[in-house]
Structures are given as structure tokens and as C-alpha cells.
Write a protein that holds these residues in place. Structure first.
Motif, PDB file in Angstrom:
ATOM      1  N   ARG A   1       0.638  -1.412  -0.240  1.00 48.37           N
ATOM      2  CA  ARG A   1       0.083   0.164   0.200  1.00 48.37           C
ATOM      3  C   ARG A   1       0.620   0.974   0.083  1.00 48.37           C
ATOM      4  NH1 ARG A   1      -5.196   1.542   1.013  1.00 48.37           N
ATOM      5  NH2 ARG A   1      -6.044   3.208   1.706  1.00 48.37           N
ATOM      6  N   HIS A   2       0.532   2.350  -0.904  1.00 46.58           N
ATOM      7  CA  HIS A   2       1.500   3.359  -0.913  1.00 46.58           C
ATOM      8  C   HIS A   2       0.069   4.453  -0.732  1.00 46.58           C
ATOM      9  CE1 HIS A   2       4.856   1.799  -3.101  1.00 46.58           C
ATOM     10  NE2 HIS A   2       3.403   0.917  -3.033  1.00 46.58           N
ATOM     11  N   ASP A   3       0.764   5.795   0.032  1.00 42.40           N
ATOM     12  CA  ASP A   3      -0.145   7.025   0.283  1.00 42.40           C
ATOM     13  C   ASP A   3      -0.663   7.238  -1.242  1.00 42.40           C
ATOM     14  OD1 ASP A   3       0.936   7.110   2.587  1.00 42.40           O
ATOM     15  OD2 ASP A   3       2.398   8.654   1.994  1.00 42.40           O
ATOM     16  N   VAL A   4       0.078   7.276  -2.530  1.00 38.67           N
ATOM     17  CA  VAL A   4      -0.050   8.018  -3.973  1.00 38.67           C
ATOM     18  C   VAL A   4       0.666   6.374  -5.201  1.00 38.67           C
ATOM     19  CG1 VAL A   4      -0.128   9.235  -5.924  1.00 38.67           C
ATOM     20  CG2 VAL A   4      -0.101   9.761  -3.552  1.00 38.67           C
ATOM     21  N   VAL A   5      -0.304   6.183  -5.976  1.00 35.10           N
ATOM     22  CA  VAL A   5      -0.073   5.415  -6.446  1.00 35.10           C
ATOM     23  C   VAL A   5      -0.002   6.058  -8.178  1.00 35.10           C
ATOM     24  CG1 VAL A   5      -0.530   3.244  -8.481  1.00 35.10           C
ATOM     25  CG2 VAL A   5      -0.157   2.637  -5.837  1.00 35.10           C
ATOM     26  N   ILE A   6       0.854   5.901  -8.919  1.00 38.88           N
ATOM     27  CA  ILE A   6       0.637   6.170 -10.187  1.00 38.88           C
ATOM     28  C   ILE A   6       1.070   6.042 -11.645  1.00 38.88           C
ATOM     29  CG2 ILE A   6       1.277   8.522 -11.310  1.00 38.88           C
ATOM     30  CD1 ILE A   6       2.247   9.865  -8.919  1.00 38.88           C
ATOM     31  N   ILE A   7      -0.079   5.692 -12.432  1.00 44.39           N
ATOM     32  CA  ILE A   7       0.021   4.956 -13.765  1.00 44.39           C
ATOM     33  C   ILE A   7       0.571   6.018 -14.515  1.00 44.39           C
ATOM     34  CG2 ILE A   7      -1.089   3.103 -15.182  1.00 44.39           C
ATOM     35  CD1 ILE A   7      -3.562   2.816 -12.691  1.00 44.39           C
ATOM     36  N   GLY A   8       1.425   5.764 -14.727  1.00 38.02           N
ATOM     37  CA  GLY A   8       2.228   6.190 -16.075  1.00 38.02           C
ATOM     38  C   GLY A   8       3.493   6.830 -15.696  1.00 38.02           C
ATOM     39  N   GLY A   9       4.456   6.650 -15.971  1.00 35.70           N
ATOM     40  CA  GLY A   9       6.096   7.243 -16.472  1.00 35.70           C
ATOM     41  C   GLY A   9       6.341   7.854 -17.580  1.00 35.70           C
TER      42      GLY A   9
ATOM     43  N   THR B   1       9.088   5.125  -5.336  1.00 36.01           N
ATOM     44  CA  THR B   1       8.822   4.219  -5.853  1.00 36.01           C
ATOM     45  C   THR B   1       8.923   2.855  -7.652  1.00 36.01           C
ATOM     46  OG1 THR B   1       8.933   2.973  -3.121  1.00 36.01           O
ATOM     47  CG2 THR B   1       8.390   1.305  -5.271  1.00 36.01           C
ATOM     48  N   ARG B   2       9.625   2.604  -8.314  1.00 29.26           N
ATOM     49  CA  ARG B   2       8.827   3.014  -9.365  1.00 29.26           C
ATOM     50  C   ARG B   2       8.949   0.628  -9.636  1.00 29.26           C
ATOM     51  NH1 ARG B   2      12.440   1.407 -14.469  1.00 29.26           N
ATOM     52  NH2 ARG B   2      11.200   0.596 -16.553  1.00 29.26           N
ATOM     53  N   TYR B   3       7.111   0.839 -10.196  1.00 29.41           N
ATOM     54  CA  TYR B   3       6.603  -1.026 -10.744  1.00 29.41           C
ATOM     55  C   TYR B   3       6.953  -0.677 -12.164  1.00 29.41           C
ATOM     56  CZ  TYR B   3       4.764  -1.602  -5.848  1.00 29.41           C
ATOM     57  OH  TYR B   3       4.471  -1.656  -4.509  1.00 29.41           O
ATOM     58  N   ALA B   4       8.003  -1.489 -12.603  1.00 30.02           N
ATOM     59  CA  ALA B   4       8.665  -1.897 -14.023  1.00 30.02           C
ATOM     60  C   ALA B   4       7.433  -2.845 -15.038  1.00 30.02           C
ATOM     61  CB  ALA B   4      10.048  -1.992 -14.149  1.00 30.02           C
ATOM     62  N   THR B   5       5.823  -2.439 -14.491  1.00 30.99           N
ATOM     63  CA  THR B   5       5.023  -3.334 -15.239  1.00 30.99           C
ATOM     64  C   THR B   5       4.061  -2.738 -15.214  1.00 30.99           C
ATOM     65  OG1 THR B   5       3.859  -5.073 -15.075  1.00 30.99           O
ATOM     66  CG2 THR B   5       4.559  -4.450 -12.585  1.00 30.99           C
ATOM     67  N   ARG B   6       3.045  -3.170 -16.424  1.00 35.69           N
ATOM     68  CA  ARG B   6       1.607  -1.914 -16.564  1.00 35.69           C
ATOM     69  C   ARG B   6       0.805  -2.915 -15.483  1.00 35.69           C
ATOM     70  NH1 ARG B   6       1.953  -6.332 -19.985  1.00 35.69           N
ATOM     71  NH2 ARG B   6      -0.135  -6.555 -19.548  1.00 35.69           N
TER      72      ARG B   6
ATOM     73  N   ASP C   1       7.863  13.348   2.305  1.00 34.51           N
ATOM     74  CA  ASP C   1       7.651  12.104   3.111  1.00 34.51           C
ATOM     75  C   ASP C   1       6.590  11.447   2.131  1.00 34.51           C
ATOM     76  OD1 ASP C   1       5.612  13.650   3.321  1.00 34.51           O
ATOM     77  OD2 ASP C   1       6.252  13.244   6.068  1.00 34.51           O
ATOM     78  N   LEU C   2       5.572  11.710   1.075  1.00 35.79           N
ATOM     79  CA  LEU C   2       4.815  10.971   0.690  1.00 35.79           C
ATOM     80  C   LEU C   2       5.346   9.727  -0.283  1.00 35.79           C
ATOM     81  CD1 LEU C   2       2.801  13.059  -1.619  1.00 35.79           C
ATOM     82  CD2 LEU C   2       2.093  12.133   0.545  1.00 35.79           C
ATOM     83  N   ASP C   3       4.619   9.166   0.122  1.00 34.36           N
ATOM     84  CA  ASP C   3       5.271   6.949  -0.474  1.00 34.36           C
ATOM     85  C   ASP C   3       4.528   7.482  -1.295  1.00 34.36           C
ATOM     86  OD1 ASP C   3       5.960   4.740  -1.019  1.00 34.36           O
ATOM     87  OD2 ASP C   3       4.818   3.697   0.733  1.00 34.36           O
ATOM     88  N   ILE C   4       4.825   7.263  -3.043  1.00 39.36           N
ATOM     89  CA  ILE C   4       4.782   7.016  -3.949  1.00 39.36           C
ATOM     90  C   ILE C   4       5.086   5.846  -4.677  1.00 39.36           C
ATOM     91  CG2 ILE C   4       4.406   8.188  -6.243  1.00 39.36           C
ATOM     92  CD1 ILE C   4       4.651  11.044  -4.204  1.00 39.36           C
ATOM     93  N   ALA C   5       4.105   5.305  -5.457  1.00 33.75           N
ATOM     94  CA  ALA C   5       4.941   4.580  -6.162  1.00 33.75           C
ATOM     95  C   ALA C   5       4.299   4.676  -7.551  1.00 33.75           C
ATOM     96  CB  ALA C   5       3.765   3.476  -6.329  1.00 33.75           C
ATOM     97  N   ILE C   6       5.182   4.672  -8.925  1.00 33.78           N
ATOM     98  CA  ILE C   6       5.075   4.831 -10.063  1.00 33.78           C
ATOM     99  C   ILE C   6       4.923   3.611 -10.705  1.00 33.78           C
ATOM    100  CG2 ILE C   6       6.049   6.789 -12.587  1.00 33.78           C
ATOM    101  CD1 ILE C   6       7.040   8.535 -11.094  1.00 33.78           C
TER     102      ILE C   6
END
Length: 431
Positions: free
Chosen positions: A12-20, A81-86, A37-42
């Protein structure tokens, strides 16, 4: 500093962003600038990030292709944090994103910014002949150099430039390719031997009337045959013929045209997961409030960029103005305070009408002109050298060094009346 590594199968992240792309990275940088200090995932599978506005200039022989790309991990903010997938599906009720590798990401807030899909397959035969038989497109990194090769080698014959139905990213790009080609042929003394036709599926040369007179002068000066209501439906590369659906008083009929060079632009649409996740409007685009860029049914969801169903031009310049609005409003929603940042529809289309001159179209919702500079600095309704200097010399640097790093030069949001948005920000159901 290396990016944090996503270890567990579900996080779980504060913010998840779909698209780099431009939208996803710009809004990440803007968020971290405001709250480090936001926990952000791309979520982004591509290993290279492209400065797509530069591809027109690659096709015109101004830029080399390699300067328009950088490694993805070099441009994503290091604290994300980057998730290298779709991202394959969003469950807005559960506040989760399902990834192509099987993992699921929970979020407090979601930003949907995957860009759009170039639907090459919608034109029969086009994919099979791209990059050969005189068929090219500046809408692909690997093909823009082929555009320039064709322009350089064509000495006589017929050149067709197509534009599909709207909406498309950078609505002026199909014309820019044509103008730069014509300028080169004129400088080489070949233009009189080349028949140039602009096959435009739309009904007007450009959607904002203030810029049309300047464009029409170039159309006439280059001797271009500009035709509206002509939609490319099929290409036969080996025979160098293209088939068009042509509108008329009695409905559509088909016409076939030969070519020596064809610059094709495909129809464009939102990624399928947007509609499959229940996030789309009637046209399949992300259903956002045009001012706040918050989803109209799911307050925990925001969006920006080319996927958006808002009635603005799909350009990188639009993203530059959208990113601060999403950043401010998303943080306000986390803090349960009113959303006060407003996007007014700004988009910019630097219409490259010749090497050294540009018509700098800047406009917002409803076609309202929104020039960045006063007319005495640059008259955007005319072709100017100053606009060329901005496009060719300054904008690439501003993109890599300011916009993608959260430096919001001339991008402060407009303000709206403060009011709380209806609905629970965890989802439309209020769970």
C-alpha cells in the motif's frame, strides 16, 4: 540515490501513479516538492523516457533522435518507488491497482496518467508497411528519422500527409511534418515538382480560428492541396497506394490515391483498462472534472495528460499546467480540505511552419487564447523567429530540467471558489 525496491507481492502506498510519461513524472515531482515524505509508487514498464515533442524536429532534420530519449530510472524522482510493469486494472471501490505481474497495490490516492494508445491497426495494411515503401510517421521514435530520409530523397512525385479524427495528441503535429518537408523542398528547388496533399479527417484546418489565417498563408505559399473530410482507411505499401473514406453530401465514399511518400497518423484512444475499470466517460477517456482534475465519481482518483477526457489539447504543455493542479488538489483531498486549484484548459501547439519560424498557438477551454507572453514579445497568431527559438532551443531544456523535476515555471494554478467536494475520498460508495 537508487529507487526503493518493491519487495512484497502486495503493498500500500500513499499515492499510486499509473504512467511514467511526462504527466506521471511531472506530477510525482510536483507532489514531492510539496510533501517530501509521501510514499509514491509509479507503475511504468518502459525502460526509456521520450521527449515526444522533439520527434517532429527529428522528422524535419533539426534534432537527432537520440537526444529525445533518456533512461527511465534517470528521470523518475529518486524518492518514488517504481514498478516496472503495466497497470492492468483499477478497482476504485477497493482502492487497488492490479499489476500485470500479479501484484496488487493499495492506495490512498490514485493518479491515472498512462497516456493514450496509437491505434495503428485501425488502418488496414499500415502496420505492415511502416518504415518502408515510403510510409512513415513522426508519431514513433524509430520512424521519425525515416521521415527525414524520405524528405531528403524525394525529388518529384506525390506526398500525402494525413490527420485522423480528433482527439489526438498534439493536433498540429500532422501539419508540422508537412510544413517542414515543404520548406526543405522549397529550399532545394524541388517543391514545384512535388504534389503535396493534406488529407484531414476533420472539418477545419485548426480548431482555434485565430491561428488559421497564418496557417492558410503557408498552405497557399507551399501550394498544398488541403482537403477536409478525408480519413485514411487502408494502405498498400508495395503498390504505394492509400485508400480514403471521403465525406460528401450523399455520405461517405472511398477514393484511392497513389503516393511516393505518405506521412500517416493513426487514430488514437485511451488504454482499455480505463473503461474496464469503470473510470471512463462515454468516449472511453478518463472521466475527470475539467477544473479540479479529480474523477467525477471516485474522489480518491485524479488524472492528467493524454488519457484525460477533459476538452483541452493533448500536449506536453497542457501537462505542465495540469501537474501543479493535481498535486495541490490531491494533497488537499488527503488533508480533507477544499480543492482550490483550477486548470483552465491551457494547451500549446507550436506550429512549425518553416525551419526558423513557428506559429505559437496557446489556448484554453473553448478556444480562448491564453498567451504566455504579451503580443509585443511574441504575437502567437503570426509565424515568428522568437517562437522557433523557444521551441528548438529552450523547451527541451525546460522539459528535462524544470518540468520533470517539479520546478513549475509559469505554471501556477488558477484559483476556484473553495468548497468541499461531495463524496467520500475513499471511493464513490463511501466505504
Amino acid at each position: 540515490m537508487p529507487h526503493p525496491t518493491p519487495e512484497s507481492p502486495s503493498r500500500r502506498h500513499d499515492v499510486v501513479i499509473i504512467g511514467g510519461g511526462a504527466a506521471g513524472i511531472a506530477v510525482t515531482a510536483s507532489l514531492l516538492k510539496r510533501r517530501g515524505d509521501l510514499d509514491i509508487a509509479i507503475v511504468e514498464p518502459a525502460e526509456r523516457h521520450s521527449y515526444q515533442p522533439g520527434w517532429t524536429l527529428v522528422g524535419g532534420g533539426v534534432f537527432s533522435a537520440d537526444i529525445t530519449r533518456r533512461p527511465m530510472d534517470d528521470v523518475i524522482p529518486s524518492r518514488a518507488t517504481r514498478y516496472a510493469t503495466r497497470g492492468e486494472r483499477v478497482d476504485p471501490e477497493a482502492a487497488e491497482v492490479a499489476l500485470a505481474d500479479g501484484r496488487r497495490l493499495g492506495y490512498a490516492r490514485l493518479v491515472v496518467a498512462p497516456g493514450l494508445v496509437l491505434d495503428w491497426g485501425a488502418i488496414e495494411g499500415l502496420e505492415e508497411t511502416l518504415g518502408e515503401n515510403g510510409v512513415t510517421s513522426n508519431y514513433r521514435f524509430d520512424l521519425a528519422p525515416y521521415t527525414w530520409s524520405l524528405v531528403q530523397s524525394l525529388e518529384r512525385g506525390r506526398a500525402l500527409f494525413t490527420q485522423p479524427p480528433m482527439p489526438i495528441k498534439c493536433a498540429g503535429a500532422p501539419q508540422k511534418a508537412m510544413y517542414l518537408a515543404c520548406d526543405h523542398w522549397r529550399r532545394q528547388g524541388r517543391l514545384d515538382d512535388i504534389e503535396v496533399r493534406f488529407c484531414n479527417a476533420g472539418g477545419v484546418l485548426f480548431g482555434v480560428p485565430d491561428y488559421v489565417p497564418a496557417l492558410e498563408r503557408y498552405i497557399a505559399g507551399y501550394g498544398i492541396e488541403a482537403a477536409c473530410g478525408e480519413r485514411l482507411v487502408a494502405v498498400d505499401g508495395p503498390s504505394r497506394t492509400a485508400r480514403f473514406a471521403v465525406g460528401g453530401e450523399d455520405g461517405e465514399h472511398e477514393e484511392e490515391r497513389g503516393f511516393d511518400m505518405l506521412h500517416a497518423v493513426p487514430p488514437q484512444k485511451a488504454p482499455g483498462f480505463v473503461a474496464e475499470s469503470g473510470l471512463a466517460n462515454g468516449g472511453g477517456w478518463l472521466d475527470l472534472d475539467a477544473e479540479t482534475l479529480q474523477h467525477v465519481r471516485y474522489p480518491a482518483v485524479f488524472g492528467l495528460g493524454d488519457v484525460s477526457g477533459t476538452p483541452n489539447a493533448k500536449t506536453a504543455a497542457a501537462v505542465r499546467k495540469q501537474a501543479p493542479v493535481v498535486a495541490e488538489n490531491l494533497l488537499a483531498s488527503l488533508d480533507e480540505t477544499p480543492l482550490t486549484a483550477a486548470y483552465t484548459g491551457y494547451g500549446s501547439c507550436p506550429l512549425t511552419v518553416e525551419r526558423g519560424r513557428i506559429v505559437l498557438a496557446e489556448f484554453g477551454y473553448g478556444g480562448t487564447l491564453q498567451p504566455t507572453f504579451p503580443r509585443w514579445v511574441n504575437d502567437g497568431t503570426q509565424a515568428t523567429r522568437r517562437a522557433w527559438w523557444l521551441k528548438a532551443k529552450q523547451l527541451p531544456w525546460l522539459y528535462w530540467n524544470l518540468m520533470l523535476k517539479g520546478h513549475e515555471w509559469l505554471a501556477a494554478p488558477a484559483r476556484r471558489e473553495p468548497r468541499m467536494e461531495s463524496g467520500d475520498a475513499r471511493g464513490a460508495s463511501g466505504r
